[in-house]
Design a protein around this motif. Sequence first.
Motif, short mmCIF file in Angstrom:
data_model
loop_
_atom_site.label_atom_id
_atom_site.label_comp_id
_atom_site.label_asym_id
_atom_site.label_seq_id
_atom_site.Cartn_x
_atom_site.Cartn_y
_atom_site.Cartn_z
N ASN A 1 0.91 -1.12 0.01
CA ASN A 1 -0.04 0.16 -0.06
C ASN A 1 0.76 1.21 0.28
O ASN A 1 0.62 2.25 -0.70
CB ASN A 1 -1.09 0.00 1.06
N GLY B 1 0.37 3.51 -3.26
CA GLY B 1 -0.37 4.71 -2.67
C GLY B 1 0.49 5.98 -2.35
O GLY B 1 -0.27 7.26 -2.26
N GLU B 2 1.60 5.65 -1.90
CA GLU B 2 2.31 6.94 -1.49
C GLU B 2 3.47 7.22 -2.51
O GLU B 2 3.65 8.36 -2.80
CB GLU B 2 2.94 6.73 -0.15
N ALA C 1 1.09 1.69 -12.26
CA ALA C 1 0.10 1.77 -11.27
C ALA C 1 -0.99 0.94 -11.77
O ALA C 1 -1.76 0.34 -10.86
CB ALA C 1 -0.48 3.12 -11.32
N ALA D 1 -2.64 -1.31 -4.14
CA ALA D 1 -3.14 -0.03 -3.59
C ALA D 1 -4.03 -0.27 -2.40
O ALA D 1 -4.64 -1.14 -2.06
CB ALA D 1 -3.85 0.69 -4.73
N PRO D 2 -4.06 1.07 -1.63
CA PRO D 2 -4.96 0.81 -0.30
C PRO D 2 -6.40 0.68 -0.61
O PRO D 2 -6.89 1.14 -1.66
CB PRO D 2 -4.61 2.06 0.32
N LYS D 3 -7.13 -0.21 0.12
CA LYS D 3 -8.31 -0.55 -0.14
C LYS D 3 -9.44 0.68 -0.07
O LYS D 3 -10.34 0.47 -0.77
CB LYS D 3 -9.00 -1.64 1.11
N SER D 4 -8.92 1.65 0.52
CA SER D 4 -10.00 2.67 0.47
C SER D 4 -9.82 3.72 -0.70
O SER D 4 -10.66 4.45 -0.81
CB SER D 4 -9.64 3.54 1.76
N VAL D 5 -8.90 3.31 -1.63
CA VAL D 5 -8.67 4.10 -2.69
C VAL D 5 -9.50 3.17 -3.82
O VAL D 5 -9.10 2.20 -3.98
CB VAL D 5 -7.29 4.28 -3.05
N LYS E 1 -10.41 2.09 -7.45
CA LYS E 1 -9.25 1.80 -8.75
C LYS E 1 -9.64 3.08 -9.65
O LYS E 1 -10.77 3.15 -9.83
CB LYS E 1 -9.70 0.70 -9.25
N THR F 1 -9.01 8.35 -8.51
CA THR F 1 -8.23 9.38 -7.95
C THR F 1 -7.61 10.16 -9.24
O THR F 1 -7.12 9.51 -10.30
CB THR F 1 -7.11 9.29 -6.94
N TYR G 1 -3.55 8.98 -11.01
CA TYR G 1 -3.47 7.92 -11.96
C TYR G 1 -4.04 8.41 -13.09
O TYR G 1 -4.04 7.37 -14.53
CB TYR G 1 -4.19 6.60 -11.58
#
Length: 706
Positions: A657, A661-662, A686, A693-697, A699, A702, A705
């Motif tokens: 993640n 993610g970062e 990506a 990737a973090p689950k809160s994001v 696909k 955002t 990407y």
Amino acid sequence: MADISGRKISAPDFNPDKYVRELSQRCVGRMELVTQRQKMQKLAEDTNEQLKKNVYDNYVQFIETSKEISHVESEMYQLSHFLSEQRELLSNLLDTSIVGSRGTLLDKEKIPEAEDSRNNEEEQRRKLASIIEKVEGCVSLLEVPGRVLLHDSDLIELDINDNSAIQRYHGYLLNDSVVLASWITNKRGPVRYKFQVQYPLESLAVVNVRDLGNVKHAFKFLAFPDTRIFQCSTSAHKNEWMDAFHTAKNPTPKSQQKQRESASERPVSMISRGDSTESNNRKTLFASLDLNLKLCVAFEDPVPEPTPDQLVPEWLAEAPDDLDVFIAQRHFEDAYNLIIKCKDGWAELPPSSKLHLIQRKIDARVRNLTEVLMKELEVSPERSFQGGLRAARRAVRLLNLLGCSTQACKLFLDLSSSVIKTQLKRTMREGVTVQFITQLGDIFFSNVKDVMQEFLKSFPSTSSCLSSFVVWAGLELTAFVALLNKHIFLPQSSLDAIAECFTSIRKLCTELGELGLDIVYMLDGLLRSPLTRAIQDNTRKTVDSIRLKAADDTWRQTNLMSKDARAKFVQEFVDLGLANTSSYTYGETWVYLTSNTISFTRRYVQLVDSSLSLCFPELEFVVRKSIESVLSEQLKHVQESSVIRSYDQATVEKNGNFLVGELLPLALKKFSRANGHQCEELLQLAKKYANLAPKSVTKYSTTVYI
């Protein structure tokens, strides 16, 4: 040559090839050949010693023979002179008639003139022959027809620096040259002097020297590149020399008038020798001629029109000598002003033979001045560059005025190259590579800037010279980049150091574009190949390092041991651009990230910054592949570890993640800020590892990407 080999070699019919062939057939083995070779060397050494001994024994005889030959040569010239006098005397006796008619009056009037001309010629030949008798090595004086001796006396040469006496000379001034002969202490026969040098009057300038201190009654010879001072015994002798020089360089009409007067008086003197009847007839004839002459003069103009040669002013006739003085004394501006004055002066005069001769002499002085000015700009090992390029302004400006802009431009640029090369060589390598390279760049580009400013001042409106300067700048930049390659692109050089050196050099090169010289594209083209190799080598080494660390990765969370260490860690990553780092910590000292992920993050951010500082349009593809390949290798390691049950899957997921993610959005942001567009390779990466990737994001929801 006492042995058998010596007699054979000294024989008249000796054949070297045959002798060597027989010797090689007769000798058996290497040792015998070596022995024969040693004998030949010994024979050669003995022969050399014998020849040296013969030279030493006969050296005195050689000297005496040369003196005798010189003495005999002098006597032969004396004998030739005596025979010519006797032949002339016999010719005069044969032409003399004891009885018979005297001829006409006109023939008798021509006799004294012919006799006087022959007497003058004989007198001059006698004087020149006396010089030959007194001076060794001066036998060619009689070979030039019409040569006349004007003046001669003893002179003392003075040192031009301290005015001390150097040597005593006897000078002979001829109508076309000056001959200097030194005194001979051991004189033999009529010879008293030895010929030293002969200066043509065309290339010789005589300058009066004022009486000052120990220097009295002196004058100076200026014959480029020599400058010599001579002293006379008295002031009267000095005046005689100066008058004689003036007469030789500028024959006065007064002497010609005296010749005409003497020629007109000779027939009158012959009339008095005749009998009384012829004398009366001649008096009557001359009286009538005198009357007719007076009548003709009464109807003529009082002032005759001057010839074109007489219209040439005296300053123009003396201009070649003045130019020699100015050039010898390095008064180049005065020489150029005089040249312009002469060109303006003869443009208003009618063409004549004298004016044409002056023009040819001045053209020769112009060429001489041009050569001297070019030597001022020539590059030599002995030349000092203390004055820099400003010292060349004078020579360049005068060459431009003389119409030699192309030659002046080439010499100026060559001189500039030598100045830059010398200053770069004097730079000592101290400290780290980045400081040394920055110092070299400052020296190079500051010198190019100075050269550009001086060039624009010296050649303001010459298009061909401007193109030559651009070509010169490209060549100098090529040489400078070759020097940089030796110090920057080394096996032990890191990509960070290379990027820092390139950034400083490119910044200095960009500053030249503000002055009108844009050569950044040339710098990028010259450094493209070595930078590509450096980036690819660094990428390969980084990928190999990731693989080695991946083999030893145990996927254990990191314990920072203290709150301060945890706070320091979070601040460090925030400074790198990872603002959400605190969400990957728990407790007081624990971090979800492994030590492998932490070290990779630091190294990857540094790699991205270094690669982007090296990125220009021609190198963008290499940079994109580099940052994509390194991150892809680390994500591949995380992807493979996520299916291994023995690892802590929660830790693997947290590290995945963080990377997707970062770290990946940070790389995209940095690339977009540096180049103005997104990196397609990172976007594809990506998409490929979206499962990490973090689950809160959601696909691709955002803008990171997109």
